[in-house]
Scaffold this active site. Structure first.
Site, PDB file in Angstrom:
ATOM      1  N   ASP A 556       0.829  -1.207   0.000  1.00 40.61           N
ATOM      2  CA  ASP A 556       0.000   0.000   0.000  1.00 40.61           C
ATOM      3  C   ASP A 556       0.867   1.262   0.000  1.00 40.61           C
ATOM      4  OD1 ASP A 556      -2.300   1.526   0.071  1.00 40.61           O
ATOM      5  OD2 ASP A 556      -3.175   0.438   1.757  1.00 40.61           O
ATOM      6  N   GLU A 559       3.214   5.256  -3.720  1.00 43.03           N
ATOM      7  CA  GLU A 559       3.461   6.376  -4.652  1.00 43.03           C
ATOM      8  C   GLU A 559       4.881   6.977  -4.526  1.00 43.03           C
ATOM      9  OE1 GLU A 559      -0.588   5.429  -4.293  1.00 43.03           O
ATOM     10  OE2 GLU A 559       0.726   6.129  -2.695  1.00 43.03           O
ATOM     11  N   ASP A 633      -7.996   4.708  -3.597  1.00 39.59           N
ATOM     12  CA  ASP A 633      -9.097   4.980  -2.666  1.00 39.59           C
ATOM     13  C   ASP A 633     -10.185   5.807  -3.337  1.00 39.59           C
ATOM     14  OD1 ASP A 633      -7.758   3.562  -0.712  1.00 39.59           O
ATOM     15  OD2 ASP A 633      -6.707   5.316   0.033  1.00 39.59           O
TER      16      ASP A 633
END
Length: 949
Positions: A556, A559, A633
């Site tokens: 997760d 980025e 998300d």
């Protein structure tokens, strides 16, 4: 034209032909290393260009502003074969041409401009004659660099696809600006596919713009008029959220730029954001008429009207704002009324509006790439007769898409989050008790002790026996995926060990930021560019998680997202410097090297079981590291569901075949948490429609915030939503022979599972821009229903063949738009005429039983073929040739089906099996019924069989 002689020979790995453009004819080069070409008087800043043929269809291009080419080091490209690629070079007074059997590459020795042609001389791609700077000197963190750009001409009706995953609902990026920057819900991948027979892979890791690369302009680029007609501003009215008639403030405003945490001061200090509803009203106009593209950034509820027409109605949670592109066509000096209603989401929220004016004539019909930092212009031109061939070329450069374990093609259950061991086990038990097929359950974040993010250890109070829990799941044939972040809280031993070895980014700690958990903890991320740090990260995962039997990894925030809602310049500060160099130069590549460490680490420990990684961000080359991206998300909203179609299609066209999304959306409006009757029914229908869509993407995965996402928690048995979700879950498993075969093709034949319509219908202009439909594999046309209470939807059936309704077998001619039935429990799916769709038995999990019998649904009207692929399902023996294929071919003229001889073998392969055949023709519709009477049935033992239908 004359043949060019070699004036000198340089050796870079293997022979490289150096062209002295004033030299005499001496020799032809027949190596795979290519040629160097000095450029005489380029205004672009380019002094030398190197062309390296990697195959007859792939040319590696490097252009520099110095005399010496940089090392051929690439994070995205793999080491290529040393096999010689035959090419010739020719010279005219101002041009050098490199030719392979498929391509001709012309380089102007005066300007450095390049034109690519096919073997017949047809132009595929050409740099724009209006020469501009390609290499602008820059310095980042003390390292010399360049801003790197290239501008190309666009052909008539040219369309551009790929470039990662973006959430604006677009598929064709011609005339659009695409920002390639990693962000939660946005994935930048510098590779695009054109419908004109080529693709381009841009070997650069910095933030990049593609397409229309101009800067967005502030709202004041337009003439602004207040609500009362005064020129120069819009009217902003702030009213009470609880008392709409109470005006808190009214003021002129000419800028909307509350984009980040650092912009919160731009909201009026006299008004509490969480208490207000804001209306911006007035009009806009311009002397320059044409299409204005307005970029809207938002959090909270936002509505936008142009001339009283609602053009945007969105919601997004404040900690991850959304974005959209609104098209506004303006006539010269004609006012367009504008109204914006914004209901912020809490004490910190976001609203921004900027615009791209119409393209100037000099940039019309062009497509550009521009990156913040690089040491050269560096890209790969890839020719292909179709998109599949271009993507195959991309994987030649960046690596094969490794095959995921078969269980990953089944159903995954997830939620944010299972807080205890008992919640995990009881959920799986309920699935098995209710006979709901399931292969994988996901344990999201915070299974550790609250202060010890990054420890990779279970909290013993909530997970008393993780080893026993995992063994229990495995006994029930359920796999466990676990969340692992690249994040480490300060204050415990793992942080200290990594910090001592200089494996952590320092800035977030030095800035004193804390996260949102509990009291808030000081934290940072590890430097995944450092190979020793990657090894340490994997060793921690292996020791504390993989050794317990964990099956897969959820990587997760890759980025990397160290602190949400910060502007990108601060985000770059937080990861500066990287082991490789300036974060400006390497910003976009973090998810690639992060996955690399886990993939390579696990394969060293266990080269038997397939690695499986789910990651929130991606970069070119990720497919070789067994990684799947999901769309981040997103919100539990109908419009977000629709934008997933284009997001998934373009991600797949970026060369990476595995993609998924949070079925049902991740972030949930408060109205669904304790819903009234109407909101509850909308929630159920939203999830049912999303399940229908999700059953036909590469990975079938449910996830999201409360309300709980298990189908029995969404709706009771007997409810249309429950029945629909269960139907599509079971249908997914019935289709497993089809699905696993197309997954096998992603490795063996560089196939793409989720297919934009331009891939299979390149001559159908209407299919080019469709953003609400796609093909799943070669045969199934998927048309998600993305509007509440919609019971039919328009479906375009591509031309060139007929189409069959999957559920009824009814035949329709192609090349038309129909109003397709879409009852609550069904989504329109059509099967291409000339298809063979293999289906298997009903399953509770993918390995429950062999695919026997297999029912072949043969959709006649045209010749049809399909290759059934099978292997051992969980290991890497397929890389060594342990797999089998059976080819099916239907001949429309003779009405015969040929089942070819089985090719290959693997451990556990069925020597004998039963095939059943159901024939569907334009005049004899057959429903999708797995219990219906079949046309024929026969036993197959591996030898070719021909059957008259």
């Amino acid at each position: 034209m004359q043949k060019i002689r070699v004036s000198s020979v340089m050796f870079i790995g293997s022979m490289l032909l150096y062209i002295n453009v004033s030299g005499q004819v001496k020799d032809n080069a027949q190596t795979n290393s290519g040629i160097e070409i000095p450029i005489q008087h380029s205004a672009s800043g380019i002094k030398k260009i190197k062309l390296q043929p990697l195959s007859d269809k792939i040319i590696h291009v490097t252009a520099i502003a110095t005399e010496k080419f940089p090392d051929d080091k690439s994070l995205m490209a793999v080491k290529l074969s040393d096999d010689a690629v035959k090419f010739t070079t020719t010279k005219s007074p101002d041009q050098v041409t490199l030719s392979t059997s498929s391509l001709k590459v012309d380089v102007s020795t005066k300007t450095g401009l390049i034109t690519y042609r096919d073997s017949s001389g047809k132009v595929l791609l050409a740099q724009t004659k209006n020469e501009g700077l390609s290499l602008i000197p820059k310095v980042f963190s003390g390292e010399p660099s360049y801003q790197v750009s290239q501008l190309f001409d666009a052909q008539e009706n040219e369309a551009y696809y790929g470039l990662g995953q973006h959430q604006q609902g677009l598929v064709n990026y011609n005339g659009r600006r695409v920002d390639l920057v990693q962000y939660n819900t946005e994935i930048g991948v510098p590779f695009f596919v054109s419908n004109k027979g080529y693709g381009l892979l841009w070997d650069n890791y910095s933030i990049t713009r593609a397409g229309d690369i101009r800067d967005y302009q502030p709202l004041t680029a337009l003439k602004l008029f207040s609500k009362e007609g005064d020129e120069g501003w819009l009217t902003a009215t702030y009213t009470s959220k609880t008392d709409p008639d109470k005006v808190l403030l009214k003021q002129p405003i000419s800028e909307l730029s509350i984009n980040w945490l650092t912009d919160q001061h731009k909201f009026p200090s006299t008004v509490k954001m969480q208490d207000a509803v804001v209306h911006y009203e007035g009009a806009v106009a311009s002397e320059l008429e044409g299409l204005y593209q307005l970029q809207l950034k938002y959090a909270g509820y936002i509505k936008v009207w142009f001339d009283d027409k609602l053009v945007a109605d969105f919601w997004r949670q404040a900690w991850n704002s959304g974005s959209a592109i609104l098209d506004l066509e303006l006539k010269k000096n004609k006012k367009t009324k504008i109204k914006i209603e914004w209901i912020p989401d809490g004490a910190e929220s976001y609203l921004g509006l900027t615009c791209l004016p119409p393209l100037p004539k000099s940039l019309m019909n062009t497509f550009a790439l521009s990156s913040e930092s690089g040491n050269a212009v560096n890209y790969y031109f890839i020719q292909g007769a179709n998109a599949d061939q271009v993507i195959s070329g991309y994987r030649t450069v960046t690596g094969k898409a490794v095959l995921m374990p078969k269980w990953a093609m089944g159903f995954w259950q997830s939620r944010e989050r299972y807080k205890t061991q008992d919640e995990i086990l009881s959920t799986v038990k309920t699935f098995r008790d209710k006979k709901i097929p399931l292969d994988n359950i996901v344990l999201d974040w915070s299974y550790w002790k609250q202060p010890e993010w990054g420890s990779q250890q279970f909290d013993p109070e909530r997970f008393a026996d993780p080893d026993g829990m995992i063994k229990s799941l495995h006994k029930q044939n359920v796999n466990l995926m676990i969340s692992v972040w690249p994040k480490f809280n300060k204050g415990f031993d793992i942080y200290d060990k990594l910090n001592e070895q200089n494996f952590l980014y320092k800035r977030n700690i030095a800035d004193g930021r804390v996260d949102w958990i509990g009291k808030g903890y000081s934290n940072t991320f590890y430097d995944a560019f450092n190979p020793k740090a990657r090894t340490a990260f994997w060793e921690l995962m292996n020791k504390r998680l993989y050794s317990k039997g964990i099956d897969a990894w959820w990587m997760d925030a890759t980025e990397p997202d160290m602190h949400s809602n910060l502007p990108v310049e601060i985000r770059k500060d937080l990861m500066n410097p990287t082991y490789e160099g300036s974060s400006t130069t390497y910003f976009n590549a973090f998810p690639l090297v992060n996955a690399k460490g886990v993939y390579e680490g696990q394969r060293k420990v266990n080269n038997e079981n397939r690695v499986f990684i789910l990651t929130r961000s991606a970069y070119a080359g990720l497919q070789r590291y067994a990684a799947v991206a999901w769309s981040g998300d997103i919100a539990s909203r109908w419009e977000d569901m629709k934008t997933q179609i284009g997001a998934g299609v373009n991600f797949s066209l970026s060369g990476m075949p595995y993609w998924t999304m949070d079925i049902g959306g991740f972030s949930v409006e408060k109205r669904y948490e304790n819903p009234n009757k109407e909101d509850l029914e909308e929630w159920r229908e939203l999830n049912a429609r999303w399940y229908q869509f999700g059953a036909f993407v590469p990975l079938f995965r449910v996830h999201g915030q409360f309300p709980f996402r298990e189908i029995y928690n969404i709706a009771p048995e007997g409810h249309p939503a429950y029945k629909s979700m269960l139907y599509y879950n079971k249908l997914r498993y019935r289709l497993m022979p089809y699905i696993y075969s197309i997954a096998g093709n992603t490795y063996h034949h560089d196939y793409t599972m989720m297919r934009g319509l331009m891939m299979d219908f390149p001559q159908d202009l209407k299919a080019f821009n469709l953003s609400d439909a796609f093909l799943f594999g070669p045969s199934l046309l998927i048309n998600p229903v993305y509007k509440y209470k919609e019971r039919n939807r328009e479906v375009y059936l591509p031309s060139g063949q007929g189409w069959y309704d999957l559920y009824t077998g009814k035949y329709f001619n192609g090349g038309q738009t129909i109003k397709a039935d879409a009852p609550y429990e069904k989504m329109p799916v059509y099967v291409k005429e000339g298809s063979i769709v293999p289906t298997g038995p009903e399953l509770q999990y993918t390995s429950e039983k062999p695919a026997d019998p297999i029912t072949l649904f043969v959709y006649t009207g045209k010749n049809a073929s399909f290759s059934l692929y099978e292997d051992e399902g969980t290991n890497y023996n397929y890389e060594k040739g342990a797999f089998a294929t059976i080819d099916f071919n239907y001949d429309e003229n003779t009405k015969t089906l040929t089942v070819g001889s089985r090719k290959g073998s693997f451990k556990g392969m069925q020597d004998s099996r039963t095939f059943k055949i159901v024939v569907i023709t334009p005049k004899s519709a057959r429903a999708l019924d797995f219990n219906q009477k079949v046309n024929q049935s026969f036993t197959y033992s591996g030898k070719a069989v021909t059957i008259k239908l």
